[in-house]
Design a protein around this motif. Structure first.
Motif, PDB file in Angstrom:
ATOM      1  N   ALA A 127       0.825  -1.209   0.000  1.00  0.00           N
ATOM      2  CA  ALA A 127       0.000   0.000   0.000  1.00  0.00           C
ATOM      3  C   ALA A 127       0.862   1.263   0.000  1.00  0.00           C
ATOM      4  O   ALA A 127       0.535   2.254  -0.662  1.00  0.00           O
ATOM      5  N   ARG A 128       1.967   1.238   0.741  1.00  0.00           N
ATOM      6  CA  ARG A 128       2.844   2.426   0.798  1.00  0.00           C
ATOM      7  C   ARG A 128       3.450   2.737  -0.555  1.00  0.00           C
ATOM      8  O   ARG A 128       3.691   3.911  -0.888  1.00  0.00           O
ATOM      9  N   PHE A 129       3.674   1.705  -1.368  1.00  0.00           N
ATOM     10  CA  PHE A 129       4.342   1.916  -2.646  1.00  0.00           C
ATOM     11  C   PHE A 129       3.376   2.109  -3.807  1.00  0.00           C
ATOM     12  O   PHE A 129       3.778   2.108  -4.968  1.00  0.00           O
ATOM     13  N   LEU A 130       2.101   2.316  -3.497  1.00  0.00           N
ATOM     14  CA  LEU A 130       1.142   2.721  -4.518  1.00  0.00           C
ATOM     15  C   LEU A 130       1.441   4.152  -4.954  1.00  0.00           C
ATOM     16  O   LEU A 130       2.177   4.881  -4.288  1.00  0.00           O
ATOM     17  N   GLU A 131       0.847   4.572  -6.063  1.00  0.00           N
ATOM     18  CA  GLU A 131       1.112   5.915  -6.599  1.00  0.00           C
ATOM     19  C   GLU A 131       0.801   7.004  -5.572  1.00  0.00           C
ATOM     20  O   GLU A 131       1.552   7.951  -5.407  1.00  0.00           O
ATOM     21  N   GLU A 132      -0.322   6.885  -4.897  1.00  0.00           N
ATOM     22  CA  GLU A 132      -0.695   7.828  -3.834  1.00  0.00           C
ATOM     23  C   GLU A 132      -0.620   7.115  -2.488  1.00  0.00           C
ATOM     24  O   GLU A 132      -1.465   7.302  -1.606  1.00  0.00           O
ATOM     25  N   GLY A 133       0.418   6.302  -2.336  1.00  0.00           N
ATOM     26  CA  GLY A 133       0.534   5.436  -1.172  1.00  0.00           C
ATOM     27  C   GLY A 133       0.589   6.150   0.159  1.00  0.00           C
ATOM     28  O   GLY A 133       0.007   5.681   1.145  1.00  0.00           O
TER      29      GLY A 133
END
Length: 263
Positions: A127-133
């Motif tokens: 989740a942290r490394f999502l685009e808007e994480g």
């Protein structure tokens, strides 16, 4: 109480700082937290973390935890699930080879515990490394923390009806509902300044899922501690117990969000 506040301020500031930093420091932190949490749950069961049983347990958990780029899936021509299933077969064989020194019950405990902790922290990483994480992660953290605080204060001042006394005697229905209401209020306020979803309806559904799943995750750990007759999962955080005590809601929420395609 003073020690509890000091620990919360220092640990909370460090945790949030590393989340903001992201990258390798965040990955390392998740690895350390998950490893400590796995050690805590092994001790509940009576398995020494530094034993061969503990080593197997950590291996299983790390396979589920670590990002794909840190594990040699391509070299081995198998994905994470296939590797995990292969190790389960090996683990069952160990129960025979060890002549039940490593029992079927312990094998089941290792598998379930590694899934519980490994996937929980893995999806927090994802989740942290999502685009808007970063915005997404802070949204989840706020919802979990606000739910916990809202449930505590509403339960303390308004609570009359027990929620699940066999598992957690102090929790009340009024507290649970208060936590959900607090999550909706603060969640919508956060989404007003930092929109995570385009639809308000989706935002509300997301808030409700996180709040309810977070409370269920807390009850899961309460059931675990009650079964093994321990007060806290550990003593890593003075005044707050162990890592599992602090992250029980979060690591239950993250796989639920993944299964519902929010991650």
């Amino acid at each position: 109480m003073k020690q509890r506040i000091i620990t919360a301020v220092i640990a909370g500031a460090a945790f949030l700082g590393i989340i903001i930093l992201g990258g390798i420091p965040f990955t390392v932190l998740m690895f350390l937290l998950a490893t400590i949490a796995m050690g805590e749950i092994l001790k509940m069961k009576g398995i020494t973390p530094l034993s061969y049983k503990g080593g197997i347990s950590f291996l299983f958990m790390w396979i589920l935890l670590l990002p794909d780029q840190l594990l040699p899936f391509g070299t081995l021509h198998m994905d994470r699930a296939e590797m995990f299933l292969l190790l389960i077969v090996v683990l069952l064989a160990v129960t025979v080879i060890s002549k039940n020194a490593f029992t079927f019950d312990e094998a089941g405990f290792v598998i379930l515990s590694s899934v519980y902790i490994g996937l929980g922290f893995h999806y927090f990483l994802e989740a942290r490394f999502l685009e808007e994480g970063l915005v997404f992660i802070f949204f989840i953290l706020i919802l979990v923390w606000v739910t916990d605080s809202g449930a505590y204060f509403c339960g303390r001042f308004l609570g009359k009806h027990k929620l699940w006394p066999e598992i957690s005697p102090k929790k009340t229905i009024e507290g649970s509902l208060g936590g959900i209401i607090a999550a909706v209020v603060f969640g919508l306020l956060y989404a007003w300044f930092f929109p995570v979803f385009d639809s308000t309806a989706v935002t509300v559904v997301f808030i409700l899922i996180v709040s309810v799943a977070g409370q269920l995750g807390d009850l899961v750990e309460s059931a675990l501690k009650r079964h093994y007759a321990v007060k806290d999962s550990g003593q890593v955080l003075p005044g707050h117990g162990g890592i599992l005590d602090r992250f029980d809601s979060l690591i239950f929420v993250m796989p639920v969000l993944y299964l519902l395609a929010f991650i």
